[in-house]
Design an enzyme around this catalytic site. Structure first.
Site, PDB file in Angstrom:
ATOM      1  N   ARG A 165       0.825  -1.221   0.000  1.00 18.04           N
ATOM      2  CA  ARG A 165       0.000   0.000   0.000  1.00 18.04           C
ATOM      3  C   ARG A 165       0.856   1.268   0.000  1.00 18.04           C
ATOM      4  NH1 ARG A 165      -3.935  -0.519   4.816  1.00 18.04           N
ATOM      5  NH2 ARG A 165      -2.040  -1.412   5.711  1.00 18.04           N
ATOM      6  N   ASN A 212      -6.588  -2.686   1.649  1.00 19.18           N
ATOM      7  CA  ASN A 212      -6.619  -4.144   1.713  1.00 19.18           C
ATOM      8  C   ASN A 212      -8.066  -4.622   1.647  1.00 19.18           C
ATOM      9  OD1 ASN A 212      -3.876  -4.580   1.963  1.00 19.18           O
ATOM     10  ND2 ASN A 212      -3.901  -4.499   4.200  1.00 19.18           N
TER      11      ASN A 212
END
Length: 719
Positions: free
Chosen positions: A18, A36
């Protein structure tokens, strides 16, 4: 202006994925988010077409070092939104994350730089998103700090700041800590160094378990360790300070150098140099040595004060799993002089991986740290949850759900209570990680295997799998193969479909078409440890008793005449003399007949010694014939001074001849193909004949691959 959505699957959570996306998007001025999800990572991007094309280019070429992307889907979204910034957002629900776990990874160069200054100076547990413990500290998914053995360590203000900064490489690094807030050593580095230099035998805690450590240049210390571990000649792995030190001990190819210095840092089996600075008893009687480089900050801190390599062998008793606690070290290994422990729990034990390079490709001999859990993606989905429990030696387990097979780290030989407990614990761990409850358990046909016994106690639908076909199907799984192949399945011992011991089987598709003429193992299991018994059996095939008694061979002189007569009775009357077609056992017998070894102290020792004695200048082979049933019989000359070299050449010729005859692509699998000399000669011959071939590289070619093959056979043949 466009908006685009991406879905990414693979090992992509807990590996800095990320923040990696965030940095690219922010640098390009794109809006949107990354988050996520239970299945992977979702990204939405908004910006001009050319900028998003630039994002795609950077994104696809620069994945984080620990990420393993299996699948990327993208689509254009019609609705343009008002958001002006890019952000990392939390998942919308609390569903358990079912993406895949990253293995433990060696310390990265950035963290090594941090060891030189600041709050991480000489801190033994320094790590970031790009390195450090993963699998070994996880209790359950999702991979968040509270679900790891780091949960008891409260971050200091500085660590918490790093943890929450998307532009910091420690962003969401779950094991983040420093000397102010993290795990602490039980003893000082100074005392540890004193014990090593004094020739003492010590235990040092690593990522996935303890190493037994001593000075590898100290002959007395190494000899003591051999005596204490009851390990007469099995090689010890050594850890060296740097690549230069390894190159003073062994020959290192470019590929071997690449693997040694990779972020996986496995043990690499190398060709030894003579007159080295380590004790000859590190790897006696063979021309190989297993070397690795430091892979934790603790190792690097230690080597700041050490000039000699150290033995770094698994802390265990033979065949048992690696030990993870100081208490068990004290109980099981009372000869240890000193223990360097730390107070971060090892949740999942994991040994060091062992690799050798064959034909410039890696070959996994032990699937463990940095390589496991091993994930194999299928091109289709399976509608059942499958557990395969493997073999008895070099045990692994595998699970399958949806389009994913996951192979566990090396467990060990299931011959002890500790190994069985670890086997059970590994299964329970995988069930917990993936909310996995098997519909079917697949096991080996051997009724005495502990894995088979365990399977039969579970009250779940069972499927038996052929040991030697499982070897072939493990290779098929690795390469995603599903057609008919010519499969050579050569190993030490396995239970055959006819309930005899196999180990030299050649399959056309799933049909066993050829096999080596069985020999009798005089004394059963005892013959596996005593090659001289197999040599005697080979002699009984060719000569009568009186002739054998007169033979001037070392293996005959190993026995008294009365013992030979008794063993002959056993041979004739089939008393404790099971038959075996095993190529591994043939290596044992030939090593004895050549007087290279009469009693072996570890599995495969005879094969290694045969390999060391192979003469590249010998190109002759023995004649062989194949009868109407497919039995292969070699016409040995037991008095030939080049017996072993000609035997290896004969095996190569048999493989090439049958491959030419059957006109199919070839699969090579089974523990015998750990013999690097044999495998490279076969590869050379197959290349010459332009025959396509496969052998395992990313999964164990030995019994460690059986659980994978069991699952793949079931998926392709029985669903």
């Amino acid at each position: 202006m466009i908006r685009k959505r991406y879905f990414i699957e693979g090992v992509i959570q807990g590996v800095g994925f990320r923040p990696f996306v965030y940095k690219i998007a922010v640098s390009l001025g794109l809006a949107g988010f990354v988050k996520n999800t239970p299945k992977g990572v979702e990204i939405e991007l908004q910006g001009c077409i050319e900028t998003i094309k630039e994002f795609d280019k950077i994104f696809l070429e620069n994945f984080p070092p620990l990420a393993h992307v299996d699948k990327i889907e993208s689509l254009h979204i019609k609705t343009i939104q008002n958001n002006k910034e890019f952000e990392i957002i939390q998942s919308e629900n609390n569903e358990q994350i079912t993406t895949l776990i990253s293995p433990d990874i060696a310390v990265c160069d950035d963290c090594l730089d941090d060891l030189k200054h600041g709050r991480f100076r000489d801190y033994f547990a320094t790590n970031c998103t790009n390195c450090g413990p993963r699998y070994s500290i996880i209790n359950t998914l999702p991979y968040d700090r509270q679900n790891t053995s780091m949960s008891e360590f409260k971050m200091c203000d500085e660590c918490e700041k790093d943890y929450n900064d998307p532009l910091n490489r420690r962003y969401h690094a779950q094991p983040i800590s420093c000397k102010n807030c993290g795990p602490q050593l039980s003893e000082t580095i100074e005392d540890t160094i004193k014990h090593i230099k004094a020739g003492n035998i010590i235990a040092i805690k690593g990522i996935g378990g303890f190493h037994i450590v001593c000075d590898a240049s100290n002959f007395e210390a190494v000899s003591k360790l051999r005596q204490f571990k009851n390990r007469p000649s099995k090689p010890f792995a050594i850890m060296c300070k740097d690549l230069e030190q390894i190159e003073s001990l062994a020959f290192v190819s470019n590929k071997e150098r690449e693997l040694l210095e990779s972020n996986k840092r496995p043990i690499i089996v190398l060709n030894k140099k003579k007159n080295t600075l380590v004790s000859e008893s590190i790897a006696p009687n063979i021309d190989r040595i297993g070397c690795m480089l430091p892979y934790t900050p603790l190792h690097y801190v230690l080597f700041e004060h050490l000039d000699s390599p150290i033995v770094a062998t698994s802390a265990n008793l033979g065949g048992e799993p690696i030990i993870t606690t100081k208490e068990i070290i004290e109980e099981k290994l009372p000869f240890i002089d000193f223990i360097l422990d730390f107070n971060r729990e090892i949740v999942n034990a994991v040994d060091d991986s062992v690799i050798q390079v064959v034909d410039d490709y890696e070959q996994i001999l032990r699937l463990a740290r940095s390589y496991a859990p091993k994930v194999i993606k299928l091109p289709f989905k399976v509608n059942k949850k499958i557990l395969a429990v493997g073999a008895n030696q070099k045990s692994t387990i595998s699970i399958c759900f949806d389009d994913t097979i996951i192979v566990s780290a090396h467990i060990g030989d299931l011959d002890s209570l500790m190994s069985l407990e670890y086997f059970n614990r590994t299964i329970e761990t995988f069930k917990r990680f993936y909310d996995f409850k098997p519909d079917i358990i697949i096991h080996d046909k051997h009724p005495s295997y502990e894995s088979t016994k365990w399977a039969k106690q579970q009250g779940i639908e069972l499927v038996e799998a052929s040991h030697h076909l499982s070897h072939i199907y493990a290779a098929k799984a690795e390469f995603g193969l599903d057609e008919e192949y010519l499969g050579f399945s050569f190993d030490g011992t396995g239970f055959g479909d006819d309930r005899n011991l196999w180990g030299g089987e050649i399959f056309v598709g799933d049909l066993r078409k050829y096999y080596f003429k069985p020999i009798k193992l005089l004394g059963g299991e005892k013959a596996v440890k005593e090659p001289r018994r197999i040599a005697l059996s080979l002699l009984f095939q060719k000569y009568d008793l009186d002739e054998v008694l007169e033979l001037d061979l070392a293996c005959v002189k190993e026995f008294s005449s009365s013992n030979i007569k008794m063993l002959h009775q056993s041979y004739v009357k089939n008393l404790n003399a099971p038959t075996s077609s095993s190529v591994g056992r043939l290596f044992d017998g030939l090593a004895s007949l050549a007087d290279l070894i009469q009693v072996q102290s570890y599995e495969g020792e005879a094969g290694l010694i045969c390999e060391m004695n192979y003469d590249q200048n010998v190109d002759e082979s023995f004649k062989y014939n194949i009868d109407d049933n497919g039995a292969i019989e070699i016409e040995y000359d037991f008095f030939d001074e080049n017996l072993v070299s000609k035997f290896i050449n004969t095996l190569v010729k048999i493989v090439i001849d049958i491959s030419k005859k059957e006109k199919l692509d070839v699969i090579l699998s089974g523990g015998v193909f750990q013999n690097k000399t044999l495998l490279e000669l076969i590869i050379k011959g197959l290349k010459k004949e332009k025959i396509k071939y496969y052998y395992q590289q990313d999964t164990p070619i030995n019994d460690g691959g059986i659980s994978l093959g069991q699952i793949y056979y079931y998926i392709l043949k029985l669903i």
